[in-house]
Design a protein around this motif. Sequence first.
Motif, mmCIF file in Angstrom:
data_model
loop_
_atom_site.group_PDB
_atom_site.id
_atom_site.type_symbol
_atom_site.label_atom_id
_atom_site.label_comp_id
_atom_site.label_asym_id
_atom_site.label_seq_id
_atom_site.Cartn_x
_atom_site.Cartn_y
_atom_site.Cartn_z
ATOM 1 N N LEU A 42 0.834 -1.195 0.000
ATOM 2 C CA LEU A 42 0.000 0.000 0.000
ATOM 3 C C LEU A 42 0.874 1.252 0.000
ATOM 4 C CD1 LEU A 42 -2.670 -1.074 2.680
ATOM 5 C CD2 LEU A 42 -2.755 -1.349 0.193
ATOM 6 N N GLN A 43 0.574 2.175 -0.928
ATOM 7 C CA GLN A 43 1.230 3.478 -1.012
ATOM 8 C C GLN A 43 2.753 3.395 -0.972
ATOM 9 O OE1 GLN A 43 -0.595 5.984 2.017
ATOM 10 N NE2 GLN A 43 -2.226 6.570 0.597
ATOM 11 N N GLN A 44 3.270 2.496 -1.734
ATOM 12 C CA GLN A 44 4.725 2.375 -1.831
ATOM 13 C C GLN A 44 5.276 3.368 -2.849
ATOM 14 O OE1 GLN A 44 5.857 -1.644 -2.706
ATOM 15 N NE2 GLN A 44 5.387 -2.415 -0.639
ATOM 16 N N GLY A 45 6.560 3.664 -2.728
ATOM 17 C CA GLY A 45 7.232 4.525 -3.679
ATOM 18 C C GLY A 45 7.694 3.741 -4.894
ATOM 19 N N ARG A 224 -7.879 12.486 -12.522
ATOM 20 C CA ARG A 224 -8.192 11.862 -11.225
ATOM 21 C C ARG A 224 -6.935 11.265 -10.602
ATOM 22 N NH1 ARG A 224 -12.488 10.506 -8.322
ATOM 23 N NH2 ARG A 224 -12.389 8.649 -7.003
ATOM 24 N N LEU A 225 -6.100 10.600 -11.439
ATOM 25 C CA LEU A 225 -4.849 10.037 -10.927
ATOM 26 C C LEU A 225 -3.918 11.132 -10.429
ATOM 27 C CD1 LEU A 225 -4.112 7.297 -13.616
ATOM 28 C CD2 LEU A 225 -5.039 6.977 -11.313
ATOM 29 N N LEU A 226 -3.911 12.276 -11.103
ATOM 30 C CA LEU A 226 -3.088 13.400 -10.668
ATOM 31 C C LEU A 226 -3.552 13.913 -9.311
ATOM 32 C CD1 LEU A 226 -0.863 15.484 -11.244
ATOM 33 C CD2 LEU A 226 -2.559 16.830 -12.488
ATOM 34 N N GLY A 227 -4.877 14.002 -9.134
ATOM 35 C CA GLY A 227 -5.400 14.452 -7.851
ATOM 36 C C GLY A 227 -5.053 13.507 -6.721
ATOM 37 N N GLU A 228 -5.118 12.193 -6.976
ATOM 38 C CA GLU A 228 -4.766 11.220 -5.951
ATOM 39 C C GLU A 228 -3.278 11.275 -5.613
ATOM 40 O OE1 GLU A 228 -5.991 7.523 -7.563
ATOM 41 O OE2 GLU A 228 -8.148 7.878 -7.241
ATOM 42 N N GLY A 229 -2.446 11.470 -6.650
ATOM 43 C CA GLY A 229 -1.004 11.514 -6.404
ATOM 44 C C GLY A 229 -0.548 12.791 -5.732
ATOM 45 N N LEU A 230 -1.314 13.868 -5.909
ATOM 46 C CA LEU A 230 -0.907 15.145 -5.332
ATOM 47 C C LEU A 230 -0.945 15.114 -3.805
ATOM 48 C CD1 LEU A 230 -0.062 17.938 -6.429
ATOM 49 C CD2 LEU A 230 -2.412 18.690 -6.057
ATOM 50 N N ASN A 231 -1.791 14.269 -3.232
ATOM 51 C CA ASN A 231 -1.882 14.186 -1.778
ATOM 52 C C ASN A 231 -0.597 13.648 -1.154
ATOM 53 O OD1 ASN A 231 -4.557 15.073 -1.858
ATOM 54 N ND2 ASN A 231 -5.333 12.980 -2.171
ATOM 55 N N THR A 236 6.338 11.249 -1.813
ATOM 56 C CA THR A 236 6.884 10.659 -3.047
ATOM 57 C C THR A 236 6.176 11.296 -4.241
ATOM 58 O OG1 THR A 236 7.067 8.628 -4.343
ATOM 59 C CG2 THR A 236 5.277 8.728 -2.751
ATOM 60 N N PRO A 237 6.897 12.083 -5.056
ATOM 61 C CA PRO A 237 6.259 12.804 -6.162
ATOM 62 C C PRO A 237 5.972 11.936 -7.383
ATOM 63 C CG PRO A 237 8.595 13.310 -6.096
ATOM 64 C CD PRO A 237 8.320 12.455 -4.888
#
Length: 636
Positions: A42-45, A224-231, A236-237
């Motif tokens: 989960l939420q790995q880099g 939508r993927l950009l919004g999820e990744g921005l958090n 990790t960018p």
Amino acid sequence: MRALRTPVGAASAVLLTVLVALALFAPLLWGDRAAAIDTDALQQGPSADHLLGTDSLGRDIFYRVLVATRLTIGFALLATLIGVTTGIVLGAAPAVLPRLAGRLVTSVVNIAVAFPGLLLALFFAVIFGAGTKGAVLAIAFAIAPSFARLTQTLTASVSGRDYIAAARVCGVGRFRLLTRHVLPNIAEPLVINATMAAGSALIALAGLSFLGIGVQAPSYDWGRLLGEGLNRIYVTPAPALGAAVAVVVAGLAFNLFGEAAAAAAGDRQQARPRSLPPRESTVDSGGGDDGVLTVRNLRVAFPGAAGWVTPVRGVSFTVRQGEMIGVVGESGSGKSLTALAVSRLVERPGVVTADRLEFGGKPLLGTSDRELGTSLAMVFQDPMTSFNPTSRVGRQLAEVSEVHHGLSRKAAFERAVDRLKAVRIPSAAKRARQYPHEFSGGMRQRAMIAMGLMGEPRLVIADEPTTALDVTVQREVLRLLARIRAERSAAVLLISHDITVVAQTCDRVLVMYAGRIVEELPIDELFTSARHPYTTALLAAVPDLDTDREAPLAVIPGRPPEPGEIEAGCPFAPRCPLAHERCRQEPELIAVDDGHRVACWRMEAELVDAAVGAPEARQTGETQRASGPSDGGSDE
């Protein structure tokens, strides 16, 4: 397609091809991997197993970006299609609706255009509600006003053409006029702008999804993927970076391809039409072949509603080194179009053909601009419209040396100042920093000649260089051309309406009528040996100091035929007082003397009579000498 031949067009086409391929095959190839949930990751880099990391459910973000291509590209194209179609309908509606309804539609479009596109998109998104349907319709209706305005502008520019007026006169209805004559002629710019609009629609849709009012779960697109990744961008960018790069690359691909297509559409060196006008051979000799410019059977044609129209029909002549040739004739005789064809400035859909068209021994139609260089200079008729009004005169002249000679900006400007001095413009350094509107008419014309002298021209084509100038300035311009000819041994092709100007400055004169040369003769024989009725009529129409001021001025009755009105026979016959039955056939340009050619049946008949009469005279003389005196006696 010409756009693909440019680096920008080829690169953007490759990117679009990759995007389309991903949209088609990515869900099939990696759809399962993108949807696979892994609670242990989960939420790995970024790692070797997950190039861009994973999301909150352990799903691979890299594969999700690839799979999201279909939804993102598909919705962007759908929004563009709806928006462009709506815009075209709104833009074309005033052309078919009653006047009051048309004005109402135009007013609504003008109000909508006044609002920023993103503000309109958000407004429509609130009206249609959050979700895919609402986002697509919001972007589509945000695009529509700008396309409606573009369609209105293009429709108005085409509606004023002569063929539209002719169709109205023939009784063509408004709707048929729009679909058959207007829309096909504005389709190209609409398609090009639609391509660029697709890139903007893609970015706007991604923005709505990023804000949470676009694509909703469980579906996902790049926004939508950009919004999820921005958090997680501070942790990790990479998850946000993948979707962001995809949006930027796709938007650039659409916009750059549209710009490349627009540049290709406006290029003057377009491919010729597939169906070319028929070529006709002529027997014009045009003089010897030792010239700087050799033209044989030059024809310029344009497509028309009833077939090809040929304003220049089989022109042949030769310009030799250091020679100054004048071309005279009424407006519409083909003088300027001949000069443009020789200078390779006839734009598509015009077609230039010739049996032989050589400059300095090189074929003009097949020689590149770089190889031709600056050895051929063109002085245009109206320098005010030929100079760029937003650029300084010296800068425009310097551009010639920068492009063709590789000089630095400073060196090219110094050469421009030197050329302005050469054409005797006072305070050349100061004038070089001024704009064209700050020059007088004569100075602009001399600056135009200076531009031609930025290189080392072997031929200067001057198209009406003295038009709209007073007589003193005309004299200075003509003296300047004569000095260029004398100092540089450059040939000059001078096009003019004023036959007296040509008589005072040129070595030979070409008289053109209805797209053909009707007479060519040395200038010292112009007032004494001109044979064609049109040439003599032009000379008679020029007043001089001996003209009777009480008598009406001499005129040539009628008017020259339009290029599409030229019928079989001599085109000057309807205006010629010497026309006869044989003039129903068009005469060829034949040599009557050394350097003198005439296209007239009357002249050809005189040559035939002279050729037949000479042997008869010789035979009569011989008979008289053989028989001796008839009544003479002997002295013996």
